[in-house]
Every structure is written in structure tokens, then in C-alpha cells.
Write an enzyme that holds these catalytic residues in place. Structure first.
Site, mmCIF file in Angstrom:
data_model
loop_
_atom_site.group_PDB
_atom_site.id
_atom_site.type_symbol
_atom_site.label_atom_id
_atom_site.label_comp_id
_atom_site.label_asym_id
_atom_site.label_seq_id
_atom_site.Cartn_x
_atom_site.Cartn_y
_atom_site.Cartn_z
ATOM 1 N N HIS A 56 0.833 -1.205 0.000
ATOM 2 C CA HIS A 56 0.000 0.000 0.000
ATOM 3 C C HIS A 56 0.872 1.262 0.000
ATOM 4 C CE1 HIS A 56 -3.662 2.338 1.198
ATOM 5 N NE2 HIS A 56 -2.747 3.133 1.731
ATOM 6 N N GLU A 57 1.802 1.321 0.930
ATOM 7 C CA GLU A 57 2.657 2.517 1.020
ATOM 8 C C GLU A 57 3.573 2.642 -0.199
ATOM 9 O OE1 GLU A 57 1.832 4.712 3.053
ATOM 10 O OE2 GLU A 57 0.556 3.436 4.296
ATOM 11 N N HIS B 68 1.736 4.630 -2.723
ATOM 12 C CA HIS B 68 1.878 6.076 -2.471
ATOM 13 C C HIS B 68 3.268 6.555 -2.907
ATOM 14 C CE1 HIS B 68 -1.836 6.864 -0.340
ATOM 15 N NE2 HIS B 68 -1.615 5.924 0.562
ATOM 16 N N GLU C 293 -4.586 7.880 -2.919
ATOM 17 C CA GLU C 293 -5.117 6.627 -2.389
ATOM 18 C C GLU C 293 -5.433 5.654 -3.527
ATOM 19 O OE1 GLU C 293 -4.758 6.322 0.687
ATOM 20 O OE2 GLU C 293 -5.884 4.533 1.224
HETATM 21 ZN ZN ZN Z 1 -3.053 5.251 1.901
#
Ligand code: ZN
Length: 491
Positions: free
Chosen positions: A256-257, A260, A286
Site C-alpha cells: 500500500h505505502e 503512495h 489513495e
Molecule cells: Zn493510503
């Protein structure tokens, strides 16, 4: 003359960007390696940086330059648009209100942490009441006669309105509720079992980061209490965490990170250290983290690869076969906590907060009634009662630090990810073959080319529209969720 004003303004902004990066690095340091005894000094250091940044953003020279500057091209025009917007927002809020909010929210965060520890909303309610009052004032100052909540939302998702999000969420909610009802009707799927050494988890997480395209020469992975990504350009760092009984926590929060971070690392180098040199909004940000984590990372094809790597790394993990592994990675389960929720129920968590925070800002809901309103709505959407305030109204830090208007961008990011995923599958028809070999490179290259490299050059909706050929709608996400979880949980 006007060309000179433009150049001077951009040079000034570059220095502001550099200072903002330094401020961000101080926060990263605080969450990772700062000695505990340094907390008070760090607060002073960060306060001083904030004051410098605020003074620069509201500097009257910026207004003068903006009045005189003429953009040399489209990119220049985009830079001016971003600077004008940032300057207008910074100048709209009276200095004493900004200071009062900073002081209040720093206190409120401490009160919230204690109240959550005690699981007692009444400890938090008085200070939250003050926060809501000041956020209303701030929103009114930003709105200049327009909608107060929209003005706050605009700080996270430029151009979005609550009415448009409401329509989108109204379309989503019944289909999500139906899906969760169907999935949770039967017995719960088991989680993985085994011994998951923390160092091995970190090693596998770093491998995943690399596979998903994270550039370690311009970033690093560290452990922290909360996973996050910080920085832009050539220094984009992420954090993750390990849990002894749940390796997916570490793996998927890392992926997830990485989403980003790859967004920030993927921005056109010519935009680095300029106002357009960041992700354009929280929602688009996101969308990148979600598509990496969910549509790619939790896909059947990638799970095939990950299952092998997990067994190489940890041995027996308590699932019978690959199919069971895929079902475990994507299991829907009962729970109270947003950050632990699956792809389906996550959006329901967000919608609950969106409705409640809008009512708070509008004055239709009083803080004194917030806990009861939360519990009623939770029981409606999830089908069982909240057991304690720490698992309900006290679970998120956002409201304590004044982040009203932030929550909906999480669900909007999922909607954007749904649109992007559909377009990506059309553009890369053999994607699953790559994913099954643990190679998401074709997907991440497409995202870099069509989304990430633009940074802040285009408005959020426009970024999605340019990449997908049509503006964002909830349909592709809902179809994806129905298809995936309908198959995992047949009626
Ligand atoms: Zn996030």
C-alpha cells in the site's frame, strides 16, 4: 517583466518546497528513530518550521508576483494555478484562528489518545466540541460564502463537492451492504497460522516493494507504529510494521505505502521541487496505494506467486492450497476497525464517517450525540453493535487533529482505483501472466505513464479521465467487487 515575475515566483516556491520537505523529514524522523526524550524539543522545532512555512505562503510578495506573472506555457499555467490556490487558502484563514487551531488540535490529539485508552468518549467530547467549532470557523473563512464542508473537503480533494460524493456513495452503499451480508452469512474463513519471524517479514516486504517498482536508491523502508509514506521527488520514504501472527499486515501495508511512494517517485523529474511536484490529491494518492495493494497485490494471479514465496519463507502457514490462500488473503470478516477492514467493508466505514462529520460541521449533529449516532449507524450497516468506544467513535485520530473532509477521499481513492484498474486491464490484456510470476512491472509502468508522472498538472478528476477515457464513476469498482467477492462467496 511578466516573465521575470514568473521566474522569481517559481524560484521562491522552490525554496518553500525545500523547506516543506525538511519539515516532512522531521516528522518522519519523529515516527522512526527520534530518541524519546527529544519530543518536547521536536515540537518546538516543528512549530518553528510551520511558522516559517506559513509566513512564506502568506507573504504579500507572492500576491504581487501572481498579479504580474505570465506563464510561458501550459505547465507554467498549472504551476500558477496551484500557487494561486495555495496562497488564497493560506491567506483566507486569520492568523489567530490558525494558531488557535494548531494549539487546540495538538492538545486534542493527546486527550483523544487517553480517551481511546480508557475507551471513554465523554473524556474526549469537550475538546472535540471545541475542535468542531474552530473547524466550522476555518471552513467558513475558506468558503467565502460557499459551502463550509466543501471548503474543508477542497483542502484534500480539490474540486470535489459533498453533493457529488454523496450521490456516488448512495449508489455504492446498498451493493456493498448486500455483498457483506452474503459473505458473512456463512462461517468465517480462517486466517493463516504459523510462526512469522519479524526479520523474515521485513525481508519479504522489501522484496515486494522492489517488485512493485519502489526505487530504493531514492527511498528506504523502516518500521514504525503506523505505516506511512513521506516526502517527494528524490527522497520518498515508507514505514511498515510487523505482527507476529499476521504476516499480511506487514506485506500489504508495505505494498500500500509503496503505491503512495511510487506515485511520488514517478512524477516527471522536471516537476520536482515545484508546486506540481506532488501527488495531486488525497483521492488520487489513495487510488495508487489501493490499486497496488488490492487490485494487483490481492489478485488471484499475484496470490499464486505470493503463496510460493510465503511457503519458501515461513514453511507451513496453515492453508491447504493456493485456492485457500487466495480466499484467506481476501477473506471478509467481522470487525469494528476501519484500518483492518477488507476491500468491501472499508468503504462502509468511510461512508459512516463522511455522513457524521458533515452533520457535525453543519451543526445538525451535536458532539454530545455523536457516540450514539455512530453506534446506530454501525449497527445498521454492519449488523452487530459496537462493543466499546475504542472500537467505535474513538478509533480514528483524524477528528482530534482537525482532519474534517479527509475521510471521503479514502473511498474516492477506491473508486478511482476501480476506474484505473478497468482501463489498465484493457491496456495490458496479459497482465495476469506477469502477476503470476511476481512481476507487476507492466501495471506499474502503465500507472506511471498515465497517472503518476503528471504530478499536480491536472485536476484530480481530469487525471482519471485522461487515463481512463472517461470521468470517474463508482460502476467499475462495484463491478470488480461483485465479480471478485461474488466468486469467493457464492450465494
Ligand atoms: Zn493510503
Amino acid at each position: 517583466m511578466s516573465g521575470r515575475a514568473f521566474d522569481e515566483l517559481l524560484a521562491y516556491q522552490r525554496e518553500t518546497e525545500a523547506l516543506a520537505q525538511v519539515a516532512g523529514r522531521l516528522s518522519w524522523d519523529q515516527e522512526t528513530v527520534m530518541p524519546r526524550g527529544a519530543a518536547a524539543q521536536r515540537a518546538e522545532e516543528m512549530g518553528a518550521m510551520e511558522a516559517v512555512l506559513h509566513a512564506r505562503r502568506t507573504d504579500p510578495r507572492v500576491g504581487d508576483w501572481l498579479a504580474a506573472a505570465e506563464a510561458p506555457d501550459d505547465r507554467g499555467a498549472a504551476q500558477l494555478r496551484l500557487i494561486r490556490r495555495d496562497h488564497a487558502r493560506a491567506c483566507a484563514v486569520p492568523a489567530d484562528l490558525a494558531t488557535a487551531l494548531a494549539r487546540l488540535t495538538s492538545r486534542a490529539q493527546g486527550v483523544w489518545a487517553e480517551a481511546r485508552e480508557m475507551s471513554d468518549f465523554s473524556l474526549f467530547a469537550p475538546v472535540l466540541d471545541e475542535v468542531v467549532r474552530l473547524k466550522r470557523e476555518e471552513g467558513a473563512a475558506l468558503a467565502r460564502g460557499g459551502d463550509v464542508y466543501d471548503a474543508l473537503l477542497d483542502g484534500f480533494e480539490p474540486g470535489a463537492t459533498a453533493a457529488e460524493l454523496q450521490a456516488m456513495f448512495d449508489e455504492m452503499r446498498p451493493r456493498l451492504v448486500a455483498l457483506r451480508l452474503r459473505a458473512l452469512d456463512g462461517p468465517e474463513r480462517a486466517a493463516v497460522q504459523g510462526r512469522f519471524d519479524a526479520a523474515e517479514q521485513m525481508r519479504l516486504a522489501r522484496e515486494m516493494a522492489e517488485r512493485f517498482g519502489y526505487d530504493f536508491t531514492r527511498g528506504r523502508v523502516d518500521q514504525a507504529v503506523h505505516p506511512f509514506s513521506s516526502g517527494s521527488g528524490d527522497d520518498v520514504r515508507i514505514t511498515t510494521r510487523t505482527a507476529p501472527d499476521d504476516p499480511f499486515n506487514c506485506l500489504y501495508s508495505t505494498i500500500h505505502e509503496v503505491g503512495h511512494a511510487c506515485y511520488e517517485q514517478g512524477i516527471d523529474r522536471a516537476l520536482h521541487m515545484t508546486p506540481a511536484g506532488h501527488g495531486v490529491s488525497m483521492g488520487v494518492h489513495e487510488s495508487q496505494s489501493r490499486i497496488y495493494e488490492n487490485q494487483l497485490g490481492r489478485s488471484r494471479a499475484f496470490c499464486h506467486f505470493l503463496y510460493g514465496r510465503m511457503r519458501d519463507t515461513f514453511g507451513e502457514i496453515g492453508v491447504a492450497d493456493e485456492e485457500a490462500f487466495y480466499a484467506t488473503v481476501n477473506r471478509l470478516h467481522r470487525g469494528y476497525i476501519r484500518t483492518e477492514a477488507d476491500e468491501v467493508q472499508y468503504n462502509l466505514h468511510v461512508m459512516l464517517r463522511f455522513d457524521l462529520e458533515r452533520a457535525l460541521i453543519a451543526g445538525d449533529l451535536q458532539v454530545a450525540d455523536l457516540e450514539a449516532a455512530w453506534n446506530d449507524r454501525f449497527a445498521d450497516d454492519f449488523g452487530y453493535p459496537v462493543d466499546r468506544a475504542a472500537n467505535g467513535v474513538l478509533q480514528d485520530v483524524h477528528w482530534s487533529v482537525g482532519l474534517f473532509g479527509y475521510f471521503p477521499t479514502y473511498a474516492l481513492g477506491n473508486v478511482y482505483a476501480g476506474c484505473l484498474h478497468a482501463a489498465l486491464r484493457r491496456a495490458v490484456p496479459d497482465l495476469d501472466a506477469h502477476l503470476a510470476e511476481g512481476e507487476p512491472g507492466a501495471a506499474t509502468a502503465w500507472l506511471r505513464e498515465n497517472v503518476q508522472r503528471h504530478g499536480g498538472l491536472y485536476a484530480p478528476r481530469e487525471v482519471i479521465a485522461r487515463a481512463c477515457g472517461a470521468g470517474p464513476t463508482a460502476g467499475p469498482l462495484l463491478d470488480y467487487l461483485d465479480g471478485k467477492f461474488g466468486a469467493l462467496y457464492p450465494a
